[in-house]
Structures are given as C-alpha cells and as structure tokens.
Scaffold this motif. Structure first.
Motif, PDB file in Angstrom:
ATOM      1  N   THR A 195      -1.124  11.264  -4.309  1.00  0.00           N
ATOM      2  CA  THR A 195      -0.632  11.521  -2.953  1.00  0.00           C
ATOM      3  C   THR A 195       0.843  11.909  -3.395  1.00  0.00           C
ATOM      4  N   GLY A 196       1.491  11.275  -3.396  1.00  0.00           N
ATOM      5  CA  GLY A 196       2.720  12.264  -3.053  1.00  0.00           C
ATOM      6  C   GLY A 196       3.959  11.197  -1.948  1.00  0.00           C
ATOM      7  N   TRP A 197       3.044  10.552  -2.177  1.00  0.00           N
ATOM      8  CA  TRP A 197       3.704   8.488  -0.950  1.00  0.00           C
ATOM      9  C   TRP A 197       4.556   7.843  -1.794  1.00  0.00           C
ATOM     10  N   SER A 198       5.513   7.052  -1.096  1.00  0.00           N
ATOM     11  CA  SER A 198       5.639   6.321  -2.141  1.00  0.00           C
ATOM     12  C   SER A 198       5.247   4.855  -2.056  1.00  0.00           C
ATOM     13  N   ALA A 199       4.950   3.989  -2.593  1.00  0.00           N
ATOM     14  CA  ALA A 199       4.445   2.897  -3.496  1.00  0.00           C
ATOM     15  C   ALA A 199       5.017   2.276  -2.021  1.00  0.00           C
ATOM     16  N   GLY A 200       6.010   1.567  -1.370  1.00  0.00           N
ATOM     17  CA  GLY A 200       6.308   1.606  -0.668  1.00  0.00           C
ATOM     18  C   GLY A 200       5.245   2.131   0.761  1.00  0.00           C
ATOM     19  N   GLU A 201       5.069   3.150   1.460  1.00  0.00           N
ATOM     20  CA  GLU A 201       4.141   3.679   2.424  1.00  0.00           C
ATOM     21  C   GLU A 201       3.302   3.347   1.824  1.00  0.00           C
ATOM     22  N   ILE A 202       2.726   3.080   0.295  1.00  0.00           N
ATOM     23  CA  ILE A 202       0.834   3.455   0.278  1.00  0.00           C
ATOM     24  C   ILE A 202       0.268   1.887   0.780  1.00  0.00           C
ATOM     25  N   VAL A 203       1.018   0.485   0.339  1.00  0.00           N
ATOM     26  CA  VAL A 203       1.168  -0.401   0.802  1.00  0.00           C
ATOM     27  C   VAL A 203       1.193  -1.171   2.188  1.00  0.00           C
ATOM     28  N   ALA A 204       1.799  -0.111   3.006  1.00  0.00           N
ATOM     29  CA  ALA A 204       2.385  -1.066   4.315  1.00  0.00           C
ATOM     30  C   ALA A 204       1.042  -0.257   5.594  1.00  0.00           C
ATOM     31  N   SER A 205       0.666   1.276   4.824  1.00  0.00           N
ATOM     32  CA  SER A 205      -0.174   1.839   5.082  1.00  0.00           C
ATOM     33  C   SER A 205      -1.778   0.858   5.360  1.00  0.00           C
ATOM     34  N   VAL A 206      -1.310   0.630   4.228  1.00  0.00           N
ATOM     35  CA  VAL A 206      -3.451   0.031   3.525  1.00  0.00           C
ATOM     36  C   VAL A 206      -2.725  -1.695   4.466  1.00  0.00           C
ATOM     37  N   GLY A 207      -1.969  -2.638   3.847  1.00  0.00           N
ATOM     38  CA  GLY A 207      -1.512  -3.822   4.646  1.00  0.00           C
ATOM     39  C   GLY A 207      -2.217  -3.680   6.178  1.00  0.00           C
TER      40      GLY A 207
END
Length: 216
Positions: A195-207
């Motif tokens: 995705t090119g997203w950071s891991a922090g961006e992914i978990v923040a979005s999912v959570g």
C-alpha cells in the motif's frame, strides 16, 4: 464475474457480521517490557494508534509504566520495533459465502481481475470502510483454514473477494487479513509494501474503523 453472476458489492450484514480488530492483552503486556524507555512517540495519540487509548492506558497503568516513555513500534509489535515484540492487533473477517468463478469471468468493480482458470471465490467481510486498503486487491493474501488465498478484484466498501481455489470454506469461517507472522498469518510488513502506508497508519485506520475486541 459477469454482470449477471457478480456477487453483490454490499452484502446483507443485518446479522452483525463485521470484521473485528482483535487486541492481545498478553502481547501488549509483554511488549511493554521490551519497549525502550525513551519518549520516541506518544503511544496514546490517535486513540493509541487505533488500539484504544483507554484500554492501552489501563494496561500500562496496571504495570506501573508511563505511556510517555515508550516506543510505539515496539509496544504495539509493529515493523521497525524490537524484533521480539509480537503484534497486538490483528484483523479478522468471516466468509459470507462461496460460488464458482469460471475462466475469463471478472470480479468486483471494473473487473480488474479475471479468472485465469475455473475456480471458487469467497465473499469476505472487510472492505475499505474497515481499513482494508483498496490497493490490496490483486496483491495481498488472507489466511483461511491455515492456507493463504489472494484477494482478487477491487476491495469494496464492506467486503472483498478472495480466490479460494478448490476449497469450499463454510459461511462464518474465520479469515485473517493480518496478524502474527509466527503463526503463519500475513504480516503488517506485507501491507506496508503493498500500500505504501506506514504500519502505524494501517493499524490506526483499522483500529478506528473495525469493531475492536480484547483477548487475554
């Protein structure tokens, strides 16, 4: 799938079937003992990076740990943190149903995927409204019954389609989008690469968009 055989883009989820962000209290507690004592990040920002600020603060308080002194990547088990730390958050959906997909038939909006062979596809809960990034279509895998299967076609708002080959997972079967790679699940690193997203961006979005559930 052809227009007359396409699965619905939005399934009937009246029964409350939605993807769940599973949170491991055991992993959070263990990771807290590994996180560097240095103010690298504010681990409670963005609702504790999608993990739930109230819950994270409560667990850390019970350990006598100041949240302001911890490295978020290690605390939450994200790529870039201590390699011994395990992921606190995993995303899981469910199979809503399966159907045949014949060679040449397309999947989802715009038919960005057409079956190279006769196969079976599963409609799975979890779409971009719950943090399953659209660019994961045709790139990322999920795990169903211990086996990896590719997400195919464009990710829709609340669902995606998965090529399950010759298998026939039953309705309600667990689908793991990402989790602990030590258990054979797709890792967050795979999502960051896709995705090119950071891991922090992914978990923040999912959570912040999926239903959260805490487990021991």
């Amino acid at each position: 799938m052809t227009p007359d055989t396409a699965m619905p883009a939005t399934p009937d989820v009246a029964g409350g079937v939605t993807p769940v962000a599973h949170l491991s209290e055991r992993n959070l507690r263990a990771n807290a003992g590994l996180a560097p004592i240095a103010p690298a990040d504010d681990v409670l920002t963005a609702d504790a990076w999608g993990h739930g600020a109230e819950w994270v603060a409560s667990v850390l308080s019970s350990l006598g740990v100041d949240a302001r002194d911890l490295d978020a990547a290690t605390l939450f088990g994200l790529p870039g943190g201590d390699l011994r730390a395990r992921p606190v958050l995993s995303l899981r959906g469910q199979v809503l149903g399966t159907k045949p997909l014949l060679r040449g038939e397309g999947v989802s909006y715009g038919y960005t995927h057409r079956a190279p062979r006769d196969t079976t596809v599963a409609l799975v809960t979890g779409g971009y409204a719950q943090g399953v990034v659209r660019s994961l279509g045709n790139v990322a895998d999920v795990v169903i019954d211990g086996h990896r299967h590719r997400i195919v076609g464009r990710v829709a708002m609340d669902v995606c389609v998965v090529d399950v080959g010759e298998t026939r997972p039953a309705r309600g079967t667990d689908v793991v989008f990402f989790g602990d790679p030590d258990h054979g699940y797709p890792s967050l690193a795979e999502w960051t690469d896709a995705t090119g997203w950071s891991a922090g961006e992914i978990v923040a979005s999912v959570g912040s968009h999926a239903v959260r559930a805490v487990h021991a």
